[in-house]
Motif scaffolding. Structure first.
Motif, short mmCIF file in Angstrom:
data_model
loop_
_atom_site.label_atom_id
_atom_site.label_comp_id
_atom_site.label_asym_id
_atom_site.label_seq_id
_atom_site.Cartn_x
_atom_site.Cartn_y
_atom_site.Cartn_z
N ILE A 81 0.85 -1.19 0.00
CA ILE A 81 0.00 0.00 0.00
C ILE A 81 0.89 1.23 0.00
CG2 ILE A 81 -0.25 -0.12 2.53
CD1 ILE A 81 -3.11 1.12 2.07
N ASP A 82 0.65 2.08 -0.96
CA ASP A 82 1.48 3.26 -1.12
C ASP A 82 0.99 4.38 -0.20
OD1 ASP A 82 3.09 4.39 -4.20
OD2 ASP A 82 3.53 4.81 -2.10
N SER A 83 1.74 5.47 -0.18
CA SER A 83 1.39 6.59 0.69
C SER A 83 0.05 7.22 0.30
CB SER A 83 2.49 7.65 0.65
OG SER A 83 2.73 8.06 -0.68
N ASP A 84 -0.35 7.05 -0.95
CA ASP A 84 -1.62 7.61 -1.41
C ASP A 84 -2.77 6.61 -1.30
OD1 ASP A 84 -1.20 7.32 -5.05
OD2 ASP A 84 -1.09 5.85 -3.44
N GLY A 85 -2.48 5.43 -0.74
CA GLY A 85 -3.50 4.42 -0.55
C GLY A 85 -3.63 3.42 -1.69
N THR A 86 -2.85 3.58 -2.73
CA THR A 86 -2.88 2.63 -3.84
C THR A 86 -2.39 1.26 -3.35
OG1 THR A 86 -2.46 4.38 -5.43
CG2 THR A 86 -2.07 2.11 -6.16
N THR A 87 -3.13 0.22 -3.70
CA THR A 87 -2.78 -1.12 -3.23
C THR A 87 -2.40 -2.05 -4.39
OG1 THR A 87 -5.10 -1.79 -3.31
CG2 THR A 87 -4.26 -0.97 -1.21
N ASN A 88 -1.67 -3.08 -4.04
CA ASN A 88 -1.27 -4.11 -5.00
C ASN A 88 -1.23 -5.43 -4.28
OD1 ASN A 88 1.49 -5.52 -6.39
ND2 ASN A 88 -0.06 -4.75 -7.79
N TYR A 89 -1.73 -6.49 -4.93
CA TYR A 89 -1.83 -7.79 -4.28
C TYR A 89 -1.21 -8.89 -5.12
CZ TYR A 89 -5.28 -5.56 -1.26
OH TYR A 89 -5.93 -4.72 -0.36
N ALA A 90 -0.70 -9.90 -4.45
CA ALA A 90 -0.34 -11.11 -5.15
C ALA A 90 -1.61 -11.77 -5.67
CB ALA A 90 0.40 -12.05 -4.20
N GLU A 91 -1.50 -12.40 -6.81
CA GLU A 91 -2.67 -13.02 -7.42
C GLU A 91 -3.28 -14.07 -6.50
OE1 GLU A 91 -1.95 -14.25 -11.41
OE2 GLU A 91 -3.79 -15.45 -11.54
N SER A 92 -2.45 -14.74 -5.74
CA SER A 92 -2.92 -15.83 -4.88
C SER A 92 -3.80 -15.36 -3.72
CB SER A 92 -1.73 -16.61 -4.33
OG SER A 92 -0.89 -15.75 -3.56
N VAL A 93 -3.73 -14.07 -3.39
CA VAL A 93 -4.52 -13.56 -2.26
C VAL A 93 -5.55 -12.52 -2.68
CG1 VAL A 93 -2.53 -13.95 -0.75
CG2 VAL A 93 -2.99 -11.64 -1.61
N SER A 94 -5.52 -12.11 -3.92
CA SER A 94 -6.43 -11.07 -4.40
C SER A 94 -7.88 -11.51 -4.19
CB SER A 94 -6.16 -10.81 -5.88
OG SER A 94 -6.97 -9.76 -6.35
N GLY A 95 -8.66 -10.60 -3.62
CA GLY A 95 -10.06 -10.91 -3.34
C GLY A 95 -10.29 -11.52 -1.98
N ARG A 96 -9.24 -11.97 -1.33
CA ARG A 96 -9.36 -12.57 0.02
C ARG A 96 -8.67 -11.72 1.09
NH1 ARG A 96 -6.88 -17.22 1.10
NH2 ARG A 96 -5.23 -16.97 -0.46
N PHE A 97 -7.59 -11.06 0.72
CA PHE A 97 -6.83 -10.25 1.66
C PHE A 97 -7.03 -8.76 1.35
CE2 PHE A 97 -3.15 -13.45 2.69
CZ PHE A 97 -4.11 -14.41 3.01
N THR A 98 -7.00 -7.94 2.40
CA THR A 98 -7.11 -6.49 2.23
C THR A 98 -6.05 -5.81 3.08
OG1 THR A 98 -9.50 -6.64 1.89
CG2 THR A 98 -8.60 -4.49 2.42
N VAL A 99 -5.23 -5.00 2.44
CA VAL A 99 -4.20 -4.24 3.16
C VAL A 99 -4.73 -2.82 3.39
CG1 VAL A 99 -3.01 -3.57 1.02
CG2 VAL A 99 -1.77 -3.56 3.20
N SER A 100 -4.43 -2.28 4.56
CA SER A 100 -4.85 -0.92 4.87
C SER A 100 -3.83 -0.30 5.82
CB SER A 100 -6.24 -0.89 5.49
OG SER A 100 -6.28 -1.63 6.69
N ARG A 101 -3.94 1.00 6.00
CA ARG A 101 -3.00 1.68 6.88
C ARG A 101 -3.69 2.80 7.66
NH1 ARG A 101 1.52 3.56 2.96
NH2 ARG A 101 2.37 4.58 4.84
#
Length: 121
Positions: free
Chosen positions: A50-70
């Motif tokens: 998760i970038d400073s502006d809130g942009t997120t990126n996920y591994a394909e294996s966890v996309s849709g199941r995991f959520t990163v936040s700050r």
């Protein structure tokens, strides 16, 4: 720099966990943060960033199941994990100042000690 993870544990497949990482010693709000994991006998891999502006990126294996936040006020990084699978079992690391803010290209400057997640099927 200090990164302290918590929230790991043992859970059955299909369950949920939320990991936290309390950061200190740097300007948390200004840097890309990420979660990585390493399973026994495997290389460490990027899970979510998760970038400073809130942009997120996920591994394909966890996309849709995991959520990163700050939380930039409290300097805490989170990873909400749902629908956990046995293959999610690993030591999960918090990382800071990744540079390129993606799970594939990020190269963290600092690492936490890790928190263990074990998913039983």
């Amino acid at each position: 720099v200090q990164l302290v993870e918590s929230g790991g544990g043992s859970v059955q497949a299909g369950g949920s966990l939320r990991l936290s990482c309390v950061a200190s010693g740097f300007t948390f709000s200004s840097v890309c943060m990420g979660w990585f994991r390493q399973a026994p006998g495997k290389e460490r891999e990027g899970v979510a960033t998760i970038d400073s502006d809130g942009t997120t990126n996920y591994a394909e294996s966890v996309s849709g199941r995991f959520t990163v936040s700050r939380d930039n006020v409290m300097s805490i990084l989170y990873l909400q994990m749902k629908s956990l699978k046995a293959e999610d079992t690993a030591l999960y690391y918090c990382a800071s100042d990744l540079g390129p803010c993606t799970v594939d290209a990020g190269t963290p400057l600092d690492w936490g000690q890790g928190t263990q997640v074990t998913v039983s099927s």
